[in-house]
Design an enzyme around this catalytic site. Sequence first.
Site, short mmCIF file in Angstrom:
data_model
loop_
_atom_site.label_atom_id
_atom_site.label_comp_id
_atom_site.label_asym_id
_atom_site.label_seq_id
_atom_site.Cartn_x
_atom_site.Cartn_y
_atom_site.Cartn_z
CB VAL A 64 14.91 22.47 37.92
CG1 VAL A 64 14.41 23.51 37.13
CG2 VAL A 64 16.11 22.73 38.58
CB CYS A 65 10.26 19.28 37.24
SG CYS A 65 11.65 18.86 35.71
CG ASP A 66 8.76 19.98 43.57
OD1 ASP A 66 8.37 19.37 44.05
OD2 ASP A 66 8.83 21.42 43.98
CB THR A 69 5.11 22.07 38.59
OG1 THR A 69 5.83 21.56 37.28
CG2 THR A 69 3.62 21.99 38.50
#
Length: 172
Positions: A64-66, A69
């Site tokens: 999710v962070c990938d 961003t």
Amino acid sequence: MSQERANVATFKGNPLTLVGPELKVGEQAPDFQLSKNLLETASLQDYAGKVKLISVVPSIDTGVCDAQTRRFNEEASKLGEGVVILTVSADLPFAQARWCGAAGVDRVVLLSDYKDNSFGKSYGVLIKEFQLDMRSIFVLDQNDKLTYIEVLKEMTEHPDYDSAIAAVRSLL
């Protein structure tokens, strides 16, 4: 002693405690000292006069962070020079630089809160249980006033990208 807010967020349904104040739209954004790399730091002053979208992720190396961003990196090119998008995580600057190179992310500035979690504490998003920052979005106007805040209730969910981008566009 920092303020603690229990049960305001979860990780896979398990309650988390966030450390720091609950910021409100209309307040001045707290300043920060984040690491660009081992020797250089960044603060709000480095982005003076710009609209700032601060995308906070627990760790750049998760799905999710990938995705979060990468999405904001795509949006950055459409927003113009008057906007800066910062991604803040507690990852080491080395890991952030490696990830950016591998992902081809070149429009978002990655900054690290690894040294003392001061960003997490001052923005009220430090997860006590993990010493990571909770997934959240902060939009600041050209004078560093908070105009949009989303602190996710569940760490593994995506933020509302469209609302965050609309908040930035409303300031241009």
